[in-house]
Design an enzyme around this catalytic site. Sequence first.
Site, PDB file in Angstrom:
ATOM      1  N   MET A 113      58.324  33.373  30.767  1.00 51.19           N
ATOM      2  CA  MET A 113      57.541  32.303  30.757  1.00 51.19           C
ATOM      3  C   MET A 113      57.629  31.686  29.401  1.00 51.19           C
ATOM      4  O   MET A 113      56.650  31.745  28.639  1.00 51.19           O
ATOM      5  CB  MET A 113      56.115  32.554  31.376  1.00 51.19           C
ATOM      6  CG  MET A 113      56.037  32.611  32.902  1.00 51.19           C
ATOM      7  SD  MET A 113      54.727  33.535  33.206  1.00 51.19           S
ATOM      8  CE  MET A 113      55.091  35.373  32.847  1.00 51.19           C
ATOM      9  N   ASP A 153      55.838  40.408  32.150  1.00 47.83           N
ATOM     10  CA  ASP A 153      55.439  38.865  32.003  1.00 47.83           C
ATOM     11  C   ASP A 153      55.575  38.778  30.365  1.00 47.83           C
ATOM     12  O   ASP A 153      54.625  38.886  29.615  1.00 47.83           O
ATOM     13  CB  ASP A 153      54.247  38.723  32.347  1.00 47.83           C
ATOM     14  CG  ASP A 153      54.154  38.687  33.851  1.00 47.83           C
ATOM     15  OD1 ASP A 153      55.080  37.748  34.604  1.00 47.83           O
ATOM     16  OD2 ASP A 153      53.217  39.303  34.710  1.00 47.83           O
ATOM     17  N   SER A 171      53.269  44.297  37.958  1.00 44.58           N
ATOM     18  CA  SER A 171      53.162  43.728  36.740  1.00 44.58           C
ATOM     19  C   SER A 171      52.499  44.402  35.630  1.00 44.58           C
ATOM     20  O   SER A 171      51.118  44.606  35.929  1.00 44.58           O
ATOM     21  CB  SER A 171      52.624  42.292  37.138  1.00 44.58           C
ATOM     22  OG  SER A 171      52.563  41.673  35.563  1.00 44.58           O
ATOM     23  N   MET A 195      56.394  30.937  42.575  1.00 41.59           N
ATOM     24  CA  MET A 195      54.877  31.472  41.824  1.00 41.59           C
ATOM     25  C   MET A 195      54.223  31.013  42.860  1.00 41.59           C
ATOM     26  O   MET A 195      54.006  29.877  43.326  1.00 41.59           O
ATOM     27  CB  MET A 195      54.690  30.579  40.467  1.00 41.59           C
ATOM     28  CG  MET A 195      55.503  31.191  39.247  1.00 41.59           C
ATOM     29  SD  MET A 195      55.201  32.802  38.441  1.00 41.59           S
ATOM     30  CE  MET A 195      53.493  32.672  38.360  1.00 41.59           C
ATOM     31  N   ASP A 235      54.969  35.825  43.328  1.00 38.22           N
ATOM     32  CA  ASP A 235      54.479  36.314  41.986  1.00 38.22           C
ATOM     33  C   ASP A 235      53.190  35.636  41.858  1.00 38.22           C
ATOM     34  O   ASP A 235      53.012  34.315  41.809  1.00 38.22           O
ATOM     35  CB  ASP A 235      55.086  36.147  40.863  1.00 38.22           C
ATOM     36  CG  ASP A 235      54.703  36.603  39.457  1.00 38.22           C
ATOM     37  OD1 ASP A 235      53.698  37.354  39.751  1.00 38.22           O
ATOM     38  OD2 ASP A 235      55.181  36.360  38.496  1.00 38.22           O
ATOM     39  N   GLY A 236      51.936  36.466  42.121  1.00 34.56           N
ATOM     40  CA  GLY A 236      50.838  35.763  41.703  1.00 34.56           C
ATOM     41  C   GLY A 236      49.689  35.999  42.806  1.00 34.56           C
ATOM     42  O   GLY A 236      49.963  35.518  43.982  1.00 34.56           O
ATOM     43  N   GLY A 262      50.586  32.353  33.653  1.00 28.81           N
ATOM     44  CA  GLY A 262      49.912  32.287  32.538  1.00 28.81           C
ATOM     45  C   GLY A 262      48.786  33.486  32.416  1.00 28.81           C
ATOM     46  O   GLY A 262      48.770  34.219  31.432  1.00 28.81           O
ATOM     47  N   HIS A 306      60.120  38.513  33.719  1.00 26.54           N
ATOM     48  CA  HIS A 306      59.514  37.150  34.069  1.00 26.54           C
ATOM     49  C   HIS A 306      59.564  35.991  32.490  1.00 26.54           C
ATOM     50  O   HIS A 306      58.542  36.622  32.108  1.00 26.54           O
ATOM     51  CB  HIS A 306      58.711  37.086  34.890  1.00 26.54           C
ATOM     52  CG  HIS A 306      58.021  35.868  35.556  1.00 26.54           C
ATOM     53  ND1 HIS A 306      56.988  35.661  35.856  1.00 26.54           N
ATOM     54  CD2 HIS A 306      58.484  34.657  35.142  1.00 26.54           C
ATOM     55  CE1 HIS A 306      56.656  34.522  36.007  1.00 26.54           C
ATOM     56  NE2 HIS A 306      57.369  33.812  35.785  1.00 26.54           N
ATOM     57  N   HIS A 364      57.594  44.899  36.595  1.00 27.16           N
ATOM     58  CA  HIS A 364      57.465  43.282  36.179  1.00 27.16           C
ATOM     59  C   HIS A 364      57.023  43.103  34.758  1.00 27.16           C
ATOM     60  O   HIS A 364      55.800  43.628  34.543  1.00 27.16           O
ATOM     61  CB  HIS A 364      56.867  42.562  37.413  1.00 27.16           C
ATOM     62  CG  HIS A 364      57.065  41.181  37.256  1.00 27.16           C
ATOM     63  ND1 HIS A 364      57.689  40.236  37.774  1.00 27.16           N
ATOM     64  CD2 HIS A 364      55.958  40.243  36.552  1.00 27.16           C
ATOM     65  CE1 HIS A 364      57.603  39.052  37.625  1.00 27.16           C
ATOM     66  NE2 HIS A 364      56.514  38.911  36.912  1.00 27.16           N
ATOM     67  N   GLY A 417      49.927  42.614  40.145  1.00 21.75           N
ATOM     68  CA  GLY A 417      49.464  43.176  38.752  1.00 21.75           C
ATOM     69  C   GLY A 417      48.005  43.713  38.927  1.00 21.75           C
ATOM     70  O   GLY A 417      48.018  45.068  39.146  1.00 21.75           O
ATOM     71  N   MET A 438      55.524  35.818  27.759  1.00 20.31           N
ATOM     72  CA  MET A 438      54.605  34.528  27.601  1.00 20.31           C
ATOM     73  C   MET A 438      54.878  34.193  25.942  1.00 20.31           C
ATOM     74  O   MET A 438      54.350  34.891  25.212  1.00 20.31           O
ATOM     75  CB  MET A 438      53.319  34.519  28.011  1.00 20.31           C
ATOM     76  CG  MET A 438      53.058  35.171  29.367  1.00 20.31           C
ATOM     77  SD  MET A 438      51.530  34.827  29.801  1.00 20.31           S
ATOM     78  CE  MET A 438      51.555  35.792  31.636  1.00 20.31           C
TER      79      MET A 438
HETATM   80  C1  DX5 Z   1      51.447  35.254  35.800  1.00 12.83           C
HETATM   81  C2  DX5 Z   1      52.203  36.511  36.086  1.00 12.83           C
HETATM   82  C3  DX5 Z   1      52.307  37.194  37.110  1.00 12.83           C
HETATM   83  C4  DX5 Z   1      50.793  38.072  37.007  1.00 12.83           C
HETATM   84  C5  DX5 Z   1      50.439  38.685  38.277  1.00 12.83           C
HETATM   85  O1  DX5 Z   1      51.782  34.232  35.011  1.00 12.83           O
HETATM   86  O2  DX5 Z   1      53.730  35.904  36.252  1.00 12.83           O
HETATM   87  O3  DX5 Z   1      53.042  38.213  37.362  1.00 12.83           O
HETATM   88  O4  DX5 Z   1      50.841  39.184  36.317  1.00 12.83           O
HETATM   89  O5  DX5 Z   1      49.284  39.196  38.375  1.00 12.83           O
HETATM   90  P1  DX5 Z   1      48.189  39.284  39.877  1.00 12.83           P
HETATM   91  O6  DX5 Z   1      48.870  40.293  40.572  1.00 12.83           O
HETATM   92  O7  DX5 Z   1      46.999  39.920  39.213  1.00 12.83           O
HETATM   93  O8  DX5 Z   1      47.936  37.716  40.208  1.00 12.83           O
HETATM   94 ZN    ZN Z   2      55.361  37.411  36.573  1.00 13.43          ZN
END
Ligand code: DX5
Ligand code: ZN
Length: 232
Positions: free
Chosen positions: A78, A45, A20, A147, A185-186, A152, A76, A43, A207, A47
């Site tokens: 959000m 993100d 990510s 998730m 993810d997460g 976030g 992704h 990936h 990430g 937001m």
């Molecule tokens: C959170 C994101 C994730 C995030 C994951 O809202 O959707 O993709 O970047 O990060 P890590 O792997 O550090 O939890």
């Molecule tokens: Zn994500």
Amino acid sequence: MITPHLDSDPVPREPMIAPSLLSADFARLADETQAVADADWVHVDVMDAHFVPNLTLGLPVVQAIQKVSPIPLDCHLMIENPERWAPGYAEAGARTGTVHAEACTDPRKVARDLRAAGSLAGLALKPGTPLDDCLDVLNDFDLLLVMTVEPGFGGQEFIAEVLPKVRRARELVETGHLTLLVEVDGGINADTIEQAAAAGADVFVAGSAVYGADDPARAIAALRARAVAAAR
Ligand code: DX5
Ligand code: ZN
């Protein structure tokens, strides 16, 4: 144009790793995609500071990343009103466009529009959203993103209580009720990826575990090896 639906693509047997960019250096995004060239997808993100309490990047930046990334983009989204905004990411060339079930008023339409624009259609569920809430529409999607943190922010702790949802999705795929990739993810790292792989995930977003490592390529290889071992 041939659209890359899973109906026409074989479901991969090997786990896929999707670093990510949220944990990357935003001033060096081109280099940061090169650093993870051994991964399967990168990936992204997106937001909007409305669906989630954070603001990252949007379509113009994704269009720029798309031009330089050595591997496909896994977007992704959000965001609120995905019906309006999601197809633009597919039109930009992203491999996936994943929208949140909690934000959709017409998920089937979003899936149709994403596929028509050439990407895989993904549906994401927050940790508290039951799979049963969207089972009837999942036939129209190519990917289910479960998730494993509240969306976030990167760097949060993995929520293992979500794993039954991954197991159930895997069962539905194995029994032929659904045809889609299951993505987590997460909080995915060397300690948690095995649980997620054993539960049946296909795609692993990471990430901080990749971009926080001294050597992102080695971190990807280590995550992949653990996922392969646990999936057997
Ligand atoms: C959170 C994101 C994730 C995030 C994951 O809202 O959707 O993709 O970047 O990060 P890590 O792997 O550090 O939890
Ligand atoms: Zn994500």
